[in-house]
Motif scaffolding. Structure first.
Motif, mmCIF file in Angstrom:
data_model
loop_
_atom_site.group_PDB
_atom_site.id
_atom_site.type_symbol
_atom_site.label_atom_id
_atom_site.label_comp_id
_atom_site.label_asym_id
_atom_site.label_seq_id
_atom_site.Cartn_x
_atom_site.Cartn_y
_atom_site.Cartn_z
ATOM 1 N N GLY A 188 22.555 -32.814 -42.421
ATOM 2 C CA GLY A 188 22.266 -33.896 -41.475
ATOM 3 C C GLY A 188 21.405 -34.974 -42.110
ATOM 4 N N ILE A 209 31.011 -29.029 -43.840
ATOM 5 C CA ILE A 209 29.659 -28.640 -43.421
ATOM 6 C C ILE A 209 29.661 -27.157 -43.070
ATOM 7 N N LEU A 211 21.869 -25.374 -36.079
ATOM 8 C CA LEU A 211 21.675 -26.740 -35.589
ATOM 9 C C LEU A 211 21.203 -26.646 -34.152
ATOM 10 N N ASN A 268 18.968 -31.308 -45.464
ATOM 11 C CA ASN A 268 20.149 -30.511 -45.090
ATOM 12 C C ASN A 268 21.329 -31.477 -44.953
ATOM 13 N N THR A 300 22.104 -26.273 -42.351
ATOM 14 C CA THR A 300 23.454 -26.739 -42.691
ATOM 15 C C THR A 300 23.482 -27.266 -44.119
ATOM 16 N N HIS A 307 15.116 -33.080 -39.892
ATOM 17 C CA HIS A 307 16.218 -33.982 -39.529
ATOM 18 C C HIS A 307 15.756 -34.932 -38.434
ATOM 19 N N SER A 340 27.204 -23.345 -42.523
ATOM 20 C CA SER A 340 25.890 -22.835 -42.114
ATOM 21 C C SER A 340 25.161 -22.272 -43.335
ATOM 22 N N HIS A 368 20.633 -31.250 -37.165
ATOM 23 C CA HIS A 368 21.012 -30.241 -38.163
ATOM 24 C C HIS A 368 19.782 -29.422 -38.550
#
Ligand code: AMP
Ligand code: GLY
Length: 420
Positions: A39, A373, A381, A37, A365, A16, A375, A362
């Motif tokens: 993010g 959103i 994160l 992910n 995620t 990310h 886990s 992130h």
């Protein structure tokens, strides 16, 4: 705005961070990430592959016609992704399969260190016929350090003062892997030095320190990393200069002399003695996670230019500039992490949480069917921040973290304590 496109391989906080920084580059018009992910989905195009085989990634690279592939984790490198990309002429940030052994095999790393004369702990290689007690006696003044010679996702090292525990781990590792390393214990303080290198040159990024234990005060089980900060004051100018002349320069001299030189980032895990002498604890062939998240933001030069140059042996023609600010990141981990992280829980407060000078990286995620959103991993994160001082960065990062809710989650409240 330039017209370059980049594919980032991986789906954690490190990736990310790479996508965030690449998006800021004047050269880049498109960032792809696989698998990514929640993010990276907001700032790049995520690509899910049906499997993680090298050939599937190579097919994606050909389809996307990207100008650069940046490989986040070590596994694809150990599987030979860089070799395949070299074969089809696509610049790849990450070393060949052979050199990925610097992380993939502790024994290979030891052999190279001894070949080029890099300071590291003494060791014995133990196998079925070895006299384990004799070897344990040899290092009995300190805790024993036992290392499996395989990629073990952070579970391959045991440091213990309990002789029985050391012996059990040695025996079980020999059973599963055929051999194991017993290493001399190095006292001191750890730091991470990330060195971008290619056939022409190397560039040391500001050194950082991560916190590997799960709980405050460096207690509890080992993890992938619960937080980090940069720069790490333990790496003074003097320590850095010793690390460069004794470790980085000899490694680069060797790695750049090969037919295909090391192209990517060499993560040098340092143990710094009380007298300021650095020893190598480990090499990784990738950016650290979470070290990446707090190191990249301190690079003032264009990230695409840096990563692309290192993938094409053009580093020597680049001048890289760094900020003199401070960064810090705190990982929010799922309930049960690291042993048995509980996944699939909704994360709230993400949209509303804004603190100037801070941002969310992130990691584990994803999105559920309603678009929430949730886990999906152990390290969910991290909250990162930049400030004039480490203290400022810490305050901002914790301020942001307190706005986020995830049932059962935990985090360390003392990230940066050695320097604060
Ligand atoms: P490694 O996977 O080799 O980095 O080892 C994991 C952790 O074990 C390191 O981050 C250190 O905290 C510790 N460790 C590894 N090797 C040694 C050593 N020779 N002496 C002291 N601690 C070590
Ligand atoms: N944070 C340690 C690592 O990435 O290996």
């Amino acid at each position: 705005m330039g017209d370059k496109s980049v594919l980032v391989i991986g789906g954690g906080g490190r990736e990310h961070s790479l996508c965030l920084e690449l998006n800021k580059s004047q050269n880049v018009s498109k960032v792809h990430c696989s698998p990514g992910n929640a993010g990276t989905a907001m700032i790049a195009t995520n690509h899910q592959l049906s499997n993680s085989e090298v050939q599937s990634v190579v097919s994606l690279v050909k389809k996307l016609e990207v100008d650069l592939v940046v490989v986040g984790p070590e596994a694809p490198l150990c599987d030979g992704l860089a070799d395949e990309l070299n074969n089809i002429g696509v610049p790849c940030f990450g070393p060949t399969k052979e050199l990925a052994n610097l992380e993939g095999s502790k024994l290979y790393a030891k052999e190279i260190m001894s070949k080029v004369g890099v300071p590291t702990a003494g060791y014995h290689i133990l196998s079925e016929d070895s006299d384990i007690d004799l070897a344990l006696d040899d290092f009995s003044d300190n805790p024993w350090v036992v290392k499996r010679d395989v990629l073990a996702g952070g579970k391959g090292v045991v440091v213990t003062s309990n002789r029985e525990e050391a012996k059990d781990f040695i025996q079980s590792s020999i059973l599963s892997d055929g051999k194991v390393l017993l290493e001399e214990f190095l006292p001191g303080e750890e730091a991470s030095m990330l060195v971008v290198m290619d056939g022409s040159d190397f560039v040391c990024l500001p050194a950082s320190q991560d916190h590997k234990r799960a709980y405050d005060g460096d207690m509890g089980p080992n993890t992938g990393g619960m937080g980090a900060y940069c720069p790490a004051p333990v790496v003074t100018d003097e320590v850095k200069s010793k690390a460069v002349s004794r470790i980085v320069k000899p490694m680069h001299d060797y790695l750049s002399s090969l037919d295909i030189p090391y192209r990517g980032v060499l993560y040098v895990g340092l143990m710094i003695t009380e007298s300021g002498d650095p020893n190598v604890v480990e090499f990784n062939v990738r950016f650290g996670d979470p070290e990446c998240q707090i190191t990249l933001p301190l690079i003032e030069s264009d990230i695409f230019e840096l990563l692309h140059a290192a993938s094409t042996d053009k580093l020597s023609s680049l001048e890289v500039k760094f900020s003199n600010m401070h960064t810090l990141t705190v990982v929010l981990a799922a309930e049960g992490y690291p042993a048995n992280p509980i996944k699939g829980r909704k994360i709230s407060g993400l949209q509303d949480s804004k603190v100037e000078g801070s941002w969310i990286n992130h990691a584990g995620t994803g999105l559920n069917q309603n678009g929430d959103i949730i886990s999906t991993g152990g390290r969910v994160l991290s909250c990162s921040a930049i400030g004039e001082s480490l203290n400022d960065a810490a305050q901002l990062a914790y301020q942001l973290l307190e706005m986020i809710e995830l049932e059962g989650s935990h985090y360390r409240t003392d990230i940066g304590f050695r320097a604060l």
